[in-house]
Design an enzyme around this catalytic site. Structure first.
Site, PDB file in Angstrom:
ATOM      1  N   ARG A   1       0.866  -1.168   0.000  1.00 25.89           N
ATOM      2  CA  ARG A   1       0.000   0.000   0.000  1.00 25.89           C
ATOM      3  C   ARG A   1       0.910   1.229   0.000  1.00 25.89           C
ATOM      4  O   ARG A   1       2.025   1.196   0.528  1.00 25.89           O
ATOM      5  CB  ARG A   1      -0.887   0.032   1.245  1.00 25.89           C
ATOM      6  CG  ARG A   1      -1.785  -1.198   1.419  1.00 25.89           C
ATOM      7  CD  ARG A   1      -2.547  -1.115   2.730  1.00 25.89           C
ATOM      8  NE  ARG A   1      -3.457  -2.245   2.924  1.00 25.89           N
ATOM      9  CZ  ARG A   1      -3.138  -3.344   3.605  1.00 25.89           C
ATOM     10  NH1 ARG A   1      -1.929  -3.464   4.161  1.00 25.89           N
ATOM     11  NH2 ARG A   1      -4.000  -4.326   3.737  1.00 25.89           N
TER      12      ARG A   1
ATOM     13  N   LYS B   1      -1.883  -2.265   8.006  1.00 26.35           N
ATOM     14  CA  LYS B   1      -3.073  -1.755   8.688  1.00 26.35           C
ATOM     15  C   LYS B   1      -3.184  -2.356  10.084  1.00 26.35           C
ATOM     16  O   LYS B   1      -2.872  -3.520  10.293  1.00 26.35           O
ATOM     17  CB  LYS B   1      -4.329  -2.101   7.887  1.00 26.35           C
ATOM     18  CG  LYS B   1      -4.533  -1.233   6.654  1.00 26.35           C
ATOM     19  CD  LYS B   1      -5.869  -1.552   6.006  1.00 26.35           C
ATOM     20  CE  LYS B   1      -6.161  -0.612   4.847  1.00 26.35           C
ATOM     21  NZ  LYS B   1      -7.468  -0.900   4.225  1.00 26.35           N
TER      22      LYS B   1
ATOM     23  N   HIS C   1      -2.026   2.043  -5.962  1.00 26.73           N
ATOM     24  CA  HIS C   1      -2.799   0.842  -5.626  1.00 26.73           C
ATOM     25  C   HIS C   1      -2.994  -0.054  -6.848  1.00 26.73           C
ATOM     26  O   HIS C   1      -3.209  -1.259  -6.697  1.00 26.73           O
ATOM     27  CB  HIS C   1      -4.152   1.235  -5.028  1.00 26.73           C
ATOM     28  CG  HIS C   1      -4.550   0.371  -3.866  1.00 26.73           C
ATOM     29  ND1 HIS C   1      -3.844   0.334  -2.684  1.00 26.73           N
ATOM     30  CD2 HIS C   1      -5.572  -0.511  -3.707  1.00 26.73           C
ATOM     31  CE1 HIS C   1      -4.422  -0.521  -1.845  1.00 26.73           C
ATOM     32  NE2 HIS C   1      -5.461  -1.048  -2.451  1.00 26.73           N
TER      33      HIS C   1
ATOM     34  N   ARG D   1      -0.359  -2.522  -6.734  1.00 22.53           N
ATOM     35  CA  ARG D   1      -0.660  -3.548  -5.723  1.00 22.53           C
ATOM     36  C   ARG D   1      -1.633  -4.578  -6.310  1.00 22.53           C
ATOM     37  O   ARG D   1      -1.450  -5.794  -6.123  1.00 22.53           O
ATOM     38  CB  ARG D   1      -1.243  -2.881  -4.477  1.00 22.53           C
ATOM     39  CG  ARG D   1      -1.669  -3.836  -3.357  1.00 22.53           C
ATOM     40  CD  ARG D   1      -2.013  -3.014  -2.121  1.00 22.53           C
ATOM     41  NE  ARG D   1      -2.799  -3.732  -1.147  1.00 22.53           N
ATOM     42  CZ  ARG D   1      -2.292  -4.524  -0.188  1.00 22.53           C
ATOM     43  NH1 ARG D   1      -0.989  -4.713  -0.117  1.00 22.53           N
ATOM     44  NH2 ARG D   1      -3.084  -5.121   0.678  1.00 22.53           N
TER      45      ARG D   1
ATOM     46  N   HIS E   1      -3.627  -9.121   4.141  1.00 21.73           N
ATOM     47  CA  HIS E   1      -5.072  -9.155   4.367  1.00 21.73           C
ATOM     48  C   HIS E   1      -5.389 -10.015   5.589  1.00 21.73           C
ATOM     49  O   HIS E   1      -4.840 -11.107   5.744  1.00 21.73           O
ATOM     50  CB  HIS E   1      -5.793  -9.752   3.160  1.00 21.73           C
ATOM     51  CG  HIS E   1      -5.845  -8.832   1.974  1.00 21.73           C
ATOM     52  ND1 HIS E   1      -6.105  -9.266   0.691  1.00 21.73           N
ATOM     53  CD2 HIS E   1      -5.661  -7.487   1.879  1.00 21.73           C
ATOM     54  CE1 HIS E   1      -6.096  -8.238  -0.135  1.00 21.73           C
ATOM     55  NE2 HIS E   1      -5.828  -7.153   0.562  1.00 21.73           N
TER      56      HIS E   1
ATOM     57  N   TYR F   1      -9.348 -11.210  -6.306  1.00 28.56           N
ATOM     58  CA  TYR F   1      -8.359 -11.344  -7.379  1.00 28.56           C
ATOM     59  C   TYR F   1      -8.540 -12.635  -8.168  1.00 28.56           C
ATOM     60  O   TYR F   1      -8.088 -12.726  -9.306  1.00 28.56           O
ATOM     61  CB  TYR F   1      -6.943 -11.267  -6.800  1.00 28.56           C
ATOM     62  CG  TYR F   1      -6.642  -9.913  -6.198  1.00 28.56           C
ATOM     63  CD1 TYR F   1      -6.417  -8.811  -7.012  1.00 28.56           C
ATOM     64  CD2 TYR F   1      -6.621  -9.723  -4.820  1.00 28.56           C
ATOM     65  CE1 TYR F   1      -6.176  -7.562  -6.470  1.00 28.56           C
ATOM     66  CE2 TYR F   1      -6.374  -8.484  -4.272  1.00 28.56           C
ATOM     67  CZ  TYR F   1      -6.154  -7.397  -5.102  1.00 28.56           C
ATOM     68  OH  TYR F   1      -5.916  -6.166  -4.566  1.00 28.56           O
TER      69      TYR F   1
END
Length: 299
Positions: A150, A174, A245, A248, A271, A280
């Site tokens: 990110r 995150k 992004h 990414r 994630h 994806y």
């Protein structure tokens, strides 16, 4: 109400380690909703109390947003923000219970993320010249695409997060979750050239911990990275909107297209939920359909 919102945002920042973008989004959604509730109740913003907001009033707010043309994804995000806020207030004893717990977020439409083809990624990543800023840009682009970071993770990197000898990068994602990313050979070479030939000159002798620096010697910002990519896009004939992004998304798509395990891609992307990564797989399915339609004589 202002005091409660400030306390909630502080809780997200300190206890949940929420990213600045997340905090800004919650702040915007809460105050936008508060404006509607105050007008509907005939009160000033500061006079509205949490107990004044019930499911009926909140659904009227969502209905107004829908009439104004807001997308379902936006309505779902705003609902989640207010439900989280009320859950916090109930836990703190401000409310007896979370009155908005029964309000379900509208089911948003899942959009397939944009991505570049491998040759387009190569074209973009290899476009910087061998100047001070060009060496920096090449290293940043190699890391963005080669590690699937990110943009917030990229600009947050410090020199100490890089281990060229071991070929890995420590990334803070995150929620303060840390992961170790393997460095590909091309990314490692670009970083080595940047650290040896460009970063010392950009640093100007200042003790700077940031890995990627701007032209003034400070830590490069998210906006700075967007501008860097925009500058090279203007030199290339790439169609469509491309952002950090996008690289990414391309990273994840190309891994899956070449047989990578979904769980591995999940770990590499940082994630928490596998369902976030599964979008994806739809991209890979679309690629199979495209190839079938283009190549089979009966398609």
């Amino acid at each position: 109400m202002y005091h409660y919102i400030d306390s909630f945002l502080l809780y997200l920042q300190v206890e949940k380690n929420a990213a600045e973008n997340t905090l800004a989004g919650y702040r915007q959604d809460l105050f936008a909703g508060l404006d509607f509730f105050a007008a509907a109740l005939g009160k000033a913003d500061y006079a509205v109390q949490p107990a004044d907001i019930d499911p009926k009033l909140f659904r009227a707010y969502l209905a107004r947003l829908a009439l104004e043309g807001w997308q379902k994804n936006t309505l779902a995000r705003k609902t989640t923000a207010w439900r989280s806020f009320f859950r916090y207030l109930a836990r703190e004893g401000v409310l007896e219970d979370n009155a908005l717990a029964t309000v379900k977020p509208p089911r948003g439409e899942k959009k397939l993320p944009d991505f570049l083809h491998p040759e387009q990624c190569a074209q973009l990543v290899e476009s910087p010249a061998d100047s001070l800023l060009g060496l920096r840009d090449r290293a940043m682009l190699e890391v963005l695409y080669g590690c699937g970071l990110r943009v917030s993770e990229l600009v947050g990197l410090d020199v100490g997060d890089l281990d060229l000898a071991a070929g890995r990068l420590r990334v803070l994602g995150k929620g303060g979750r840390e992961r170790l990313m393997p460095l590909g050979e091309m990314a490692a070479d670009a970083l080595q050239a940047y650290l040896r030939l460009a970063r010392p000159a950009l640093c100007r002798g200042v003790d700077q911990t940031a890995l990627f620096l701007n032209a003034r010697g400070g830590r490069i910002t998210r906006r700075g990275v967007h501008k860097v990519i925009g500058r090279y896009l203007s030199q290339l004939e790439l169609v469509g909107k491309v952002s950090p992004h996008t690289l990414r998304h391309s990273f994840a798509t190309h891994l899956l297209d070449n047989g990578a395990d979904l769980r591995v891609v999940q770990e590499l992307l940082g994630h928490v939920r596998l369902s976030t990564t599964q979008i994806y797989t739809h991209l890979s399915t679309e690629k199979l359909k495209e190839i079938y339609s283009r190549t089979h004589p009966r398609a």
